[in-house]
Design a protein around this motif. Structure first.
Motif, short mmCIF file in Angstrom:
data_model
loop_
_atom_site.label_atom_id
_atom_site.label_comp_id
_atom_site.label_asym_id
_atom_site.label_seq_id
_atom_site.Cartn_x
_atom_site.Cartn_y
_atom_site.Cartn_z
N ILE A 7 0.84 -1.21 0.00
CA ILE A 7 0.00 0.00 0.00
C ILE A 7 0.87 1.25 0.00
O ILE A 7 0.62 2.20 -0.75
CB ILE A 7 -0.97 -0.02 1.20
N GLU A 10 2.51 1.64 -3.43
CA GLU A 10 1.56 2.16 -4.42
C GLU A 10 1.31 3.65 -4.22
O GLU A 10 1.28 4.42 -5.19
CB GLU A 10 0.24 1.39 -4.29
N ALA A 11 1.15 4.08 -2.98
CA ALA A 11 0.81 5.48 -2.71
C ALA A 11 1.99 6.43 -2.89
O ALA A 11 1.81 7.57 -3.33
CB ALA A 11 0.26 5.62 -1.29
N ASN A 15 3.50 5.80 -8.46
CA ASN A 15 3.08 6.89 -9.35
C ASN A 15 4.23 7.81 -9.75
O ASN A 15 4.01 8.85 -10.36
CB ASN A 15 1.95 7.69 -8.71
N PHE A 56 -0.44 9.10 4.94
CA PHE A 56 -1.83 9.50 4.73
C PHE A 56 -1.95 11.03 4.70
O PHE A 56 -2.62 11.59 3.83
CB PHE A 56 -2.76 8.93 5.80
N THR A 59 -0.55 12.15 1.27
CA THR A 59 -1.21 11.69 0.03
C THR A 59 -2.74 11.71 0.08
O THR A 59 -3.37 11.73 -0.97
CB THR A 59 -0.80 10.24 -0.29
N GLN A 60 -3.30 11.67 1.29
CA GLN A 60 -4.75 11.54 1.46
C GLN A 60 -5.30 10.30 0.74
O GLN A 60 -6.45 10.28 0.30
CB GLN A 60 -5.48 12.81 0.99
N SER A 61 -4.47 9.28 0.63
CA SER A 61 -4.84 8.04 -0.05
C SER A 61 -5.96 7.31 0.71
O SER A 61 -5.81 7.03 1.90
CB SER A 61 -3.63 7.12 -0.15
N THR A 63 -6.72 4.27 0.46
CA THR A 63 -6.23 2.94 0.85
C THR A 63 -5.47 3.03 2.16
O THR A 63 -5.62 2.19 3.04
CB THR A 63 -5.32 2.36 -0.26
N ILE A 64 -4.64 4.07 2.31
CA ILE A 64 -3.91 4.26 3.58
C ILE A 64 -4.90 4.61 4.68
O ILE A 64 -4.76 4.15 5.82
CB ILE A 64 -2.82 5.34 3.44
N LYS A 65 -5.90 5.39 4.35
CA LYS A 65 -6.91 5.76 5.35
C LYS A 65 -7.58 4.51 5.91
O LYS A 65 -7.85 4.42 7.10
CB LYS A 65 -7.94 6.71 4.75
#
Length: 152
Positions: A7, A10-11, A15, A56, A59-61, A63-65
């Motif tokens: 995770i 990816e975050a 990218n 988090f 990125t405010q992702s 998935t992380i949240k």
């Protein structure tokens, strides 16, 4: 690679924005950028919660949240958290100092023991105590940085 590492990878890295994101996460988490890269790519490393929180925040992702908000839980802004029961951080610290007085005397006695095993065990306890003191110091500095007040 375990789920948390994947995770984060990816975050932060997949990218191709890692040159910007990883240093931000590292700074916010108080660790080296190399450590954040290791958390993203080395399945043997379990990411520190500070790195996950910082990732988090940066990125405010979603998935992380989900890692930070298991079902039935909700992240809460720092401003919404309750304040300490006292109006002064110095009073809180005085309470801690009073409570640790007996512990310090016990540790001094352990270091003066004639038994090697007692001295070794006491030295290990002192090392653990020093780590905890550093954590308290970090929490104190974070509190002051976030607007807490120090009154003597």
């Amino acid at each position: 690679m375990n789920d948390i590492n994947a995770i984060l990878y990816e975050a932060l890295i997949q990218n191709r924005e890692d040159q910007v994101l990883v240093p931000q996460v590292a700074t916010m988490a108080g660790m080296a950028a190399r450590t954040v890269y290791e958390y993203c790519s080395d399945p043997r490393r379990t990411p520190d919660i500070r790195a996950i929180r910082a990732a988090f925040a940066v990125t405010q992702s979603p998935t992380i949240k989900r890692l930070l908000e298991p079902p039935g839980w909700r992240l809460m802004p720092v401003a919404d958290l309750a304040r300490p029961q006292t109006d002064s951080l110095s009073r809180e610290i005085e309470d801690v100092v009073i409570q640790t007085g007996a512990l310090m005397q016990h540790l001094r006695n352990g270091l003066m023991s004639r038994e090697t095993a007692t001295v070794v065990k006491t030295a290990r306890l002192i090392g653990n105590l020093e780590r905890e003191v550093m954590e308290v110091r970090r929490l104190f500095e974070d509190t002051v940085r976030q607007g807490g007040e120090w009154q003597s």
